[in-house]
Scaffold this motif. Sequence first.
Motif, PDB file in Angstrom:
ATOM      1  N   MET A  62      27.045  92.158  38.125  1.00  0.00           N
ATOM      2  CA  MET A  62      27.512  91.046  37.305  1.00  0.00           C
ATOM      3  C   MET A  62      26.836  89.754  37.759  1.00  0.00           C
ATOM      4  N   GLU A  63      26.149  89.083  36.904  1.00  0.00           N
ATOM      5  CA  GLU A  63      25.437  87.860  37.243  1.00  0.00           C
ATOM      6  C   GLU A  63      26.383  86.668  37.241  1.00  0.00           C
ATOM      7  N   ASN A  64      26.199  85.794  38.222  1.00  0.00           N
ATOM      8  CA  ASN A  64      27.021  84.593  38.334  1.00  0.00           C
ATOM      9  C   ASN A  64      26.246  83.436  37.707  1.00  0.00           C
ATOM     10  N   LYS A  65      26.675  82.979  36.553  1.00  0.00           N
ATOM     11  CA  LYS A  65      25.949  81.940  35.814  1.00  0.00           C
ATOM     12  C   LYS A  65      26.037  80.571  36.493  1.00  0.00           C
ATOM     13  N   ASN A  66      27.092  80.347  37.271  1.00  0.00           N
ATOM     14  CA  ASN A  66      27.266  79.040  37.909  1.00  0.00           C
ATOM     15  C   ASN A  66      26.562  78.941  39.242  1.00  0.00           C
ATOM     16  N   ASN A  67      25.938  80.039  39.699  1.00  0.00           N
ATOM     17  CA  ASN A  67      25.298  80.071  41.015  1.00  0.00           C
ATOM     18  C   ASN A  67      26.264  79.684  42.122  1.00  0.00           C
ATOM     19  N   THR A  68      27.495  80.174  42.007  1.00  0.00           N
ATOM     20  CA  THR A  68      28.481  79.962  43.060  1.00  0.00           C
ATOM     21  C   THR A  68      28.928  81.317  43.591  1.00  0.00           C
ATOM     22  N   ASP A  75      25.907  78.935  45.892  1.00  0.00           N
ATOM     23  CA  ASP A  75      25.132  79.995  46.530  1.00  0.00           C
ATOM     24  C   ASP A  75      24.207  79.328  47.551  1.00  0.00           C
ATOM     25  N   GLY A  76      24.151  79.859  48.767  1.00  0.00           N
ATOM     26  CA  GLY A  76      23.348  79.256  49.825  1.00  0.00           C
ATOM     27  C   GLY A  76      24.162  78.356  50.746  1.00  0.00           C
ATOM     28  N   CYS A  77      25.446  78.197  50.463  1.00  0.00           N
ATOM     29  CA  CYS A  77      26.330  77.372  51.286  1.00  0.00           C
ATOM     30  C   CYS A  77      26.368  77.932  52.711  1.00  0.00           C
ATOM     31  N   THR A  78      26.332  77.052  53.695  1.00  0.00           N
ATOM     32  CA  THR A  78      26.365  77.507  55.086  1.00  0.00           C
ATOM     33  C   THR A  78      27.804  77.709  55.559  1.00  0.00           C
ATOM     34  N   VAL A  79      27.926  78.408  56.665  1.00  0.00           N
ATOM     35  CA  VAL A  79      29.229  78.681  57.260  1.00  0.00           C
ATOM     36  C   VAL A  79      29.953  77.366  57.557  1.00  0.00           C
ATOM     37  N   ARG A  80      29.267  76.423  58.207  1.00  0.00           N
ATOM     38  CA  ARG A  80      29.888  75.133  58.560  1.00  0.00           C
ATOM     39  C   ARG A  80      30.267  74.359  57.304  1.00  0.00           C
ATOM     40  N   SER A  81      29.410  74.358  56.304  1.00  0.00           N
ATOM     41  CA  SER A  81      29.687  73.618  55.069  1.00  0.00           C
ATOM     42  C   SER A  81      30.943  74.151  54.382  1.00  0.00           C
ATOM     43  N   ALA A  82      31.104  75.464  54.344  1.00  0.00           N
ATOM     44  CA  ALA A  82      32.309  76.038  53.728  1.00  0.00           C
ATOM     45  C   ALA A  82      33.545  75.618  54.508  1.00  0.00           C
ATOM     46  N   ALA A  83      33.456  75.633  55.836  1.00  0.00           N
ATOM     47  CA  ALA A  83      34.593  75.204  56.658  1.00  0.00           C
ATOM     48  C   ALA A  83      34.948  73.752  56.353  1.00  0.00           C
ATOM     49  N   MET A  84      33.934  72.918  56.224  1.00  0.00           N
ATOM     50  CA  MET A  84      34.164  71.498  55.928  1.00  0.00           C
ATOM     51  C   MET A  84      34.790  71.324  54.540  1.00  0.00           C
ATOM     52  N   GLN A  85      34.376  72.133  53.574  1.00  0.00           N
ATOM     53  CA  GLN A  85      34.903  72.030  52.210  1.00  0.00           C
ATOM     54  C   GLN A  85      36.326  72.563  52.085  1.00  0.00           C
ATOM     55  N   SER A  86      36.772  73.320  53.077  1.00  0.00           N
ATOM     56  CA  SER A  86      38.103  73.942  53.007  1.00  0.00           C
ATOM     57  C   SER A  86      39.242  72.929  53.060  1.00  0.00           C
ATOM     58  N   GLY A  87      39.000  71.770  53.681  1.00  0.00           N
ATOM     59  CA  GLY A  87      40.054  70.767  53.816  1.00  0.00           C
ATOM     60  C   GLY A  87      41.080  71.119  54.890  1.00  0.00           C
ATOM     61  N   LEU A  88      40.831  72.151  55.664  1.00  0.00           N
ATOM     62  CA  LEU A  88      41.801  72.560  56.687  1.00  0.00           C
ATOM     63  C   LEU A  88      41.973  71.514  57.788  1.00  0.00           C
ATOM     64  N   ASP A  89      40.962  70.680  57.983  1.00  0.00           N
ATOM     65  CA  ASP A  89      41.090  69.625  58.995  1.00  0.00           C
ATOM     66  C   ASP A  89      42.125  68.572  58.586  1.00  0.00           C
ATOM     67  N   LYS A  90      42.437  68.501  57.318  1.00  0.00           N
ATOM     68  CA  LYS A  90      43.489  67.573  56.877  1.00  0.00           C
ATOM     69  C   LYS A  90      44.877  68.174  57.076  1.00  0.00           C
ATOM     70  N   GLN A  91      44.969  69.511  57.038  1.00  0.00           N
ATOM     71  CA  GLN A  91      46.245  70.193  57.257  1.00  0.00           C
ATOM     72  C   GLN A  91      46.537  70.400  58.740  1.00  0.00           C
ATOM     73  N   PHE A  92      45.488  70.425  59.551  1.00  0.00           N
ATOM     74  CA  PHE A  92      45.608  70.597  61.002  1.00  0.00           C
ATOM     75  C   PHE A  92      44.874  69.424  61.659  1.00  0.00           C
ATOM     76  N   PRO A  93      45.576  68.313  61.902  1.00  0.00           N
ATOM     77  CA  PRO A  93      44.931  67.084  62.368  1.00  0.00           C
ATOM     78  C   PRO A  93      44.123  67.223  63.664  1.00  0.00           C
ATOM     79  N   GLN A 142      23.329  79.271  58.835  1.00  0.00           N
ATOM     80  CA  GLN A 142      23.569  80.607  58.277  1.00  0.00           C
ATOM     81  C   GLN A 142      24.272  80.519  56.930  1.00  0.00           C
ATOM     82  N   ALA A 143      23.639  81.108  55.915  1.00  0.00           N
ATOM     83  CA  ALA A 143      24.199  81.104  54.560  1.00  0.00           C
ATOM     84  C   ALA A 143      25.234  82.214  54.418  1.00  0.00           C
ATOM     85  N   LEU A 144      26.237  81.932  53.612  1.00  0.00           N
ATOM     86  CA  LEU A 144      27.303  82.909  53.347  1.00  0.00           C
ATOM     87  C   LEU A 144      26.940  83.816  52.188  1.00  0.00           C
ATOM     88  N   LYS A 145      27.578  84.986  52.192  1.00  0.00           N
ATOM     89  CA  LYS A 145      27.474  85.915  51.066  1.00  0.00           C
ATOM     90  C   LYS A 145      28.822  85.938  50.369  1.00  0.00           C
TER      91      LYS A 145
END
Length: 105
Positions: free
Chosen positions: A1-7, A29-47, A69-72
């Motif tokens: 199944m192709e992902n049209k949004n490249n996400t 697509d191509g997002c790094t491990v650190r970038s995904a962690a930063m986008q999670s917003g968990l640092d706002k829930q765990f000060p 390192q890019a995520l799959k």
Amino acid sequence: MENKNNTIHVEVAYALPDRQRIVALEVPDGCTVRSAAMQSGLDKQFPDLDLTTADLGIFGKSVSSPDSQALKSGERVEIYRPLIADPKEVRKQRAAKVKARKDGR
């Protein structure tokens, strides 16, 4: 199944002894491990959580280069807490206690 949004779909997890959170994300697509962690917003829930320096892994395996390192799709990023005690030192102390008990008999 192709992902049209490249996400891709990933999860980011963080846990304390008494509380945990898993956040599902759609990231480019191509997002790094650190970038995904930063986008999670968990640092706002765990000060006390510093995502810029936290050790990260994927499905229980530490990632040595989380900034490159890019995520799959389907992977789960795990944010690790710093160790309170050195596991080797704890084992040494436990072995010394066992030896002292045996010697004391």
